[in-house]
Design an enzyme around this catalytic site. Structure first.
Site, PDB file in Angstrom:
ATOM      1  N   CYS A 101      -5.153   0.461   5.145  1.00 44.35           N
ATOM      2  CA  CYS A 101      -4.876  -0.319   3.946  1.00 44.35           C
ATOM      3  C   CYS A 101      -3.588  -1.116   4.137  1.00 44.35           C
ATOM      4  O   CYS A 101      -3.531  -2.317   3.846  1.00 44.35           O
ATOM      5  CB  CYS A 101      -4.755   0.601   2.731  1.00 44.35           C
ATOM      6  SG  CYS A 101      -4.551  -0.278   1.150  1.00 44.35           S
ATOM      7  N   CYS A 102      -2.551  -0.460   4.666  1.00 44.47           N
ATOM      8  CA  CYS A 102      -1.285  -1.151   4.928  1.00 44.47           C
ATOM      9  C   CYS A 102      -1.462  -2.236   5.990  1.00 44.47           C
ATOM     10  O   CYS A 102      -0.848  -3.308   5.900  1.00 44.47           O
ATOM     11  CB  CYS A 102      -0.220  -0.150   5.387  1.00 44.47           C
ATOM     12  SG  CYS A 102       0.599   0.722   4.039  1.00 44.47           S
ATOM     13  N   CYS A 183       3.241  -0.118  -3.676  1.00 46.62           N
ATOM     14  CA  CYS A 183       2.001  -0.406  -4.384  1.00 46.62           C
ATOM     15  C   CYS A 183       1.751   0.660  -5.446  1.00 46.62           C
ATOM     16  O   CYS A 183       2.046   1.841  -5.244  1.00 46.62           O
ATOM     17  CB  CYS A 183       0.837  -0.452  -3.396  1.00 46.62           C
ATOM     18  SG  CYS A 183       0.942  -1.817  -2.217  1.00 46.62           S
ATOM     19  N   CYS A 186       0.008   4.166  -4.761  1.00 46.61           N
ATOM     20  CA  CYS A 186       0.659   5.083  -3.816  1.00 46.61           C
ATOM     21  C   CYS A 186       2.092   5.433  -4.207  1.00 46.61           C
ATOM     22  O   CYS A 186       2.831   6.012  -3.406  1.00 46.61           O
ATOM     23  CB  CYS A 186       0.656   4.470  -2.417  1.00 46.61           C
ATOM     24  SG  CYS A 186      -0.992   4.092  -1.777  1.00 46.61           S
ATOM     25  N   CYS A 209       5.356   1.855   6.151  1.00 39.28           N
ATOM     26  CA  CYS A 209       4.212   0.948   6.151  1.00 39.28           C
ATOM     27  C   CYS A 209       4.035   0.381   7.549  1.00 39.28           C
ATOM     28  O   CYS A 209       4.858   0.593   8.431  1.00 39.28           O
ATOM     29  CB  CYS A 209       4.435  -0.179   5.137  1.00 39.28           C
ATOM     30  SG  CYS A 209       5.699  -1.358   5.632  1.00 39.28           S
TER      31      CYS A 209
END
Length: 219
Positions: A101-102, A183, A186, A209
C-alpha cells in the site's frame, strides 16, 4: 545543522544549478524545515504525496501552511486508483499488505520526481527512531538523487523551541492525542507506554513507509 549551515548548503546546491525539492507529511514537526526553507528560497517545490487516505485536518493544515509561508506546493498521487488497490480476497491493501500500500501510494508516485530532480531535502531526524539515527546528512537515493537531511541532529526540544519562537501553528489533531499522523486507517492516538511513531501503522509491525526503504536496506 544550524540554520545558517542549512542556508549555506542549500545555496551551494543552487549555485551548481541542481534541481531541489522537498516532501512533507504536514505534521507539526514537519513545519520547522518548511519554515526554514521558505526563508531561504520559497520557490523550492514542496511535494505532498496525497494517498487519498489523509485526515481532512491534514489537508486543511497543509493549505494553512502553504498560505502562511507562501510555499510552492506540488501534489502527487498513486497511479493505481484506490478502488483497484485490493488483495485477492477483496480487502483494501492498507489492511492486508501495508508495505505494498505504501509502495503504491507513496514510493511509486515519487519516482518521476526523483528522476527529474537532483537533491531531495528530507526532514528525517535521528531522534525519531534507531533506523533514522544511523542516517548520514547526505545519502544516495534512486535515480542518482542526493538525499539531504538537514534536520538529522535536531531534537524534539529544538523543534518545539523553534515552533514557539516563531509562533507557528500546530496540526489540529495533536490536541486530540495524535502525535504521529499519517494515513487515517493506519493512525491511532499516542499511547504513553509506546514509542511516538507507533501511532502510525497501528498493529501492523511497521515503523517506516517505503520512502525510507532504500536507506534502511543499506544499514
Amino acid at each position: 545543522m544550524d540554520i545558517e549551515s542549512i542556508k549555506i548548503k542549500i545555496n551551494e546546491y543552487l549555485q551548481k544549478d541542481l534541481k531541489l525539492f522537498t516532501t512533507s507529511s504536514f505534521q507539526t514537526h514537519s513545519i520547522v524545515l518548511l519554515h526554514i526553507l521558505s526563508k531561504i528560497d520559497n520557490t523550492i517545490p514542496v511535494y505532498f504525496i496525497n494517498t487519498g487516505y489523509h485526515f481532512p485536518e491534514t489537508i486543511e493544515y497543509r493549505d494553512q501552511l502553504a498560505e502562511l509561508m507562501n510555499l510552492n506546493i506540488q501534489e502527487v498521487s498513486a497511479f493505481t486508483p484506490r478502488h483497484m488497490q485490493k488483495d485477492a480476497n477483496g480487502r483494501l491493501l492498507f489492511a492486508s499488505d501495508p508495505d505494498f500500500c505504501c509502495f503504491l501510494n507513496k514510493t511509486q508516485p515519487l519516482e518521476p520526481v526523483l528522476a527529474e530532480k537532483d537533491v531531495w531535502i528530507n526532514g528525517v531526524r535521528g531522534d525519531q527512531s534507531a533506523v533514522r539515527k544511523a542516517f548520514k546528512v547526505e545519502e544516495s537515493a534512486p535515480h542518482n538523487t542526493v538525499r539531504f537531511h538537514p534536520m538529522l541532529d535536531w531534537t524534539t526540544k529544538m523543534i518545539e523551541l523553534y515552533i514557539k519562537e516563531h509562533k507557528l501553528p500546530r496540526h489540529p489533531l495533536e490536541a486530540k492525542g495524535y502525535l504521529s499522523i499519517g494515513c487515517e486507517p493506519c493512525t491511532r492516538k499516542f499511547d504513553l507506554e509506546s514509542y511516538s511513531r507507533e501511532g502510525r501503522w497501528f498493529g501492523l509491525k511497521k515503523t517506516e513507509c517505503g520512502l525510507n526503504t532504500d536507506l534502511i536496506n543499506k544499514q
